[in-house]
Design a protein around this motif. Structure first.
Motif, PDB file in Angstrom:
ATOM      1  N   GLN A   1      37.905  40.791  45.245  1.00 28.27           N
ATOM      2  CA  GLN A   1      38.597  40.512  43.994  1.00 28.27           C
ATOM      3  C   GLN A   1      37.920  39.356  43.259  1.00 28.27           C
ATOM      4  N   VAL A   2      37.966  39.429  41.911  1.00 25.30           N
ATOM      5  CA  VAL A   2      37.378  38.395  41.059  1.00 25.30           C
ATOM      6  C   VAL A   2      38.388  38.032  39.984  1.00 25.30           C
ATOM      7  N   ASP A   3      38.492  36.744  39.663  1.00 23.57           N
ATOM      8  CA  ASP A   3      39.414  36.284  38.622  1.00 23.57           C
ATOM      9  C   ASP A   3      39.117  36.973  37.286  1.00 23.57           C
TER      10      ASP A   3
ATOM     11  N   LYS B   1      44.069  39.833  37.240  1.00 21.50           N
ATOM     12  CA  LYS B   1      44.745  38.958  36.289  1.00 21.50           C
ATOM     13  C   LYS B   1      45.580  37.925  37.039  1.00 21.50           C
TER      14      LYS B   1
ATOM     15  N   GLY C   1      44.359  35.381  38.658  1.00 18.91           N
ATOM     16  CA  GLY C   1      43.535  34.680  39.638  1.00 18.91           C
ATOM     17  C   GLY C   1      43.657  35.257  41.034  1.00 18.91           C
ATOM     18  N   VAL C   2      42.615  35.089  41.816  1.00 18.45           N
ATOM     19  CA  VAL C   2      42.563  35.592  43.186  1.00 18.45           C
ATOM     20  C   VAL C   2      43.240  34.608  44.132  1.00 18.45           C
ATOM     21  N   ASP C   3      44.064  35.128  45.020  1.00 22.10           N
ATOM     22  CA  ASP C   3      44.682  34.309  46.062  1.00 22.10           C
ATOM     23  C   ASP C   3      43.693  34.203  47.222  1.00 22.10           C
TER      24      ASP C   3
ATOM     25  N   ALA D   1      40.306  34.329  31.364  1.00 19.13           N
ATOM     26  CA  ALA D   1      41.515  33.769  30.758  1.00 19.13           C
ATOM     27  C   ALA D   1      41.610  34.171  29.290  1.00 19.13           C
TER      28      ALA D   1
ATOM     29  N   LEU E   1      31.361  33.697  40.319  1.00 23.66           N
ATOM     30  CA  LEU E   1      32.425  34.198  41.193  1.00 23.66           C
ATOM     31  C   LEU E   1      32.031  35.503  41.891  1.00 23.66           C
TER      32      LEU E   1
ATOM     33  N   SER F   1      38.503  41.986  30.418  1.00 28.50           N
ATOM     34  CA  SER F   1      38.564  41.981  31.880  1.00 28.50           C
ATOM     35  C   SER F   1      38.844  43.383  32.407  1.00 28.50           C
TER      36      SER F   1
ATOM     37  N   TRP G   1      32.016  31.947  35.526  1.00 24.98           N
ATOM     38  CA  TRP G   1      32.617  33.243  35.854  1.00 24.98           C
ATOM     39  C   TRP G   1      31.626  34.129  36.605  1.00 24.98           C
TER      40      TRP G   1
ATOM     41  N   ALA H   1      40.929  39.181  49.045  1.00 24.37           N
ATOM     42  CA  ALA H   1      40.180  38.222  48.226  1.00 24.37           C
ATOM     43  C   ALA H   1      38.681  38.508  48.217  1.00 24.37           C
TER      44      ALA H   1
END
Length: 261
Positions: free
Chosen positions: A222-224, A209, A211-213, A227, A190, A233, A187, A219
């Motif tokens: 942005q960070v995932d 939330k 996940g990043v596209d 989970a 990322l 988060s 993590w 993008a």
């Protein structure tokens, strides 16, 4: 009867004497160990700073001290003005202690306190890696509430004051396997290369939330999310918004940009 009283008195006297001796021993041990504990906390913080700045991992105590002293410069900043503050020893100055003192901190209103820290210190310590008299990277202390605890960590920026070098937390009590995944190297990996601000200097970094596209134009900032750890988060997202904004390092970073650092 008198004999029983004397026996009870002796027992109480012995118990009291033992308790007093033990208390003196414990107090003496605590006093003698305090310098060691302070030194270890400082060493852990320096180790974390070096790691997040990408200067080294798995270092011995001696290596941490040598590398930190040779590569890292610490300075105290007035968060309200963004100016460097004189008259402080950046090594011994404790921003967290200052944050607890109403004389050296400010109470945050609900709309100001995105990070849920209640009070923000007036002064704090920043760390920089310098090269040829200029900042090569800047390391900022950050903190904010997650699910169960306040997360204490550092955010390292490149010389452009916008690109992430690294992010990590050295102290928290989040749930292992859930919010505790802020410590997961996958993590943390990322974050490097992500951008923090838009062209106007407004924080745009987001923890997303689901996940990043990778195909999204957003993008790059942005960070995932973690989970199964929505609140942790969200806490990371909000603490970054706070410390990168006007209540945090916003004035300081704006001043550095004006100076072309």
């Amino acid at each position: 009867m008198s004999s029983n009283k004397e026996s009870t008195s002796r027992t109480l006297l012995v118990a009291l004497t033992v308790s007093l001796v033990a208390a003196v021993f414990v107090a003496g041990a605590a006093v003698s160990l305090k310098p060691v504990q302070v030194e270890n906390r400082l060493l852990d913080k320096q180790r974390s700073i070096l790691s997040i700045a990408g200067l080294g991992d798995e270092l011995s105590s001696a290596q941490v001290k040598d590398l930190f002293n040779s590569r890292i410069k610490a300075r105290v900043v007035d968060l309200a003005t963004g100016d460097y503050a004189e008259g402080f020893d950046p090594v011994s100055f404790d921003p967290l202690k200052a944050a607890r003192d109403p004389k050296t901190s400010k109470a945050l209103s609900g709309d100001q306190d995105k990070a849920l820290i209640k009070r923000r210190e007036q002064y704090t310590t920043v760390y920089m890696v310098e090269q040829d008299g200029k900042i090569a990277s800047l390391i900022l202390p950050i903190r904010g509430y997650g699910l169960w605890s306040t997360l204490h960590g550092f955010l390292a920026l490149k010389a452009d004051l916008n690109t992430v070098v690294g992010l990590g937390f050295y102290q928290h009590a989040e749930t292992p396997g859930l919010g505790g995944e802020v410590d997961n190297p996958k993590w943390k990996a990322l974050w490097p290369g992500k951008t923090l601000f838009d062209d106007a200097g407004k924080p745009i970094i987001k923890v997303v939330k689901g996940g990043v596209d990778p195909a999204s134009p957003d993008a790059g900032h942005q960070v995932d999310a973690l989970a199964g750890a929505t609140l942790t988060s969200n806490g990371v997202d909000k603490l970054l918004q706070f410390w990168l904004g006007e209540q945090g390092f916003g004035p300081y970073l704006a001043k550095l940009r004006q100076q072309g650092v």
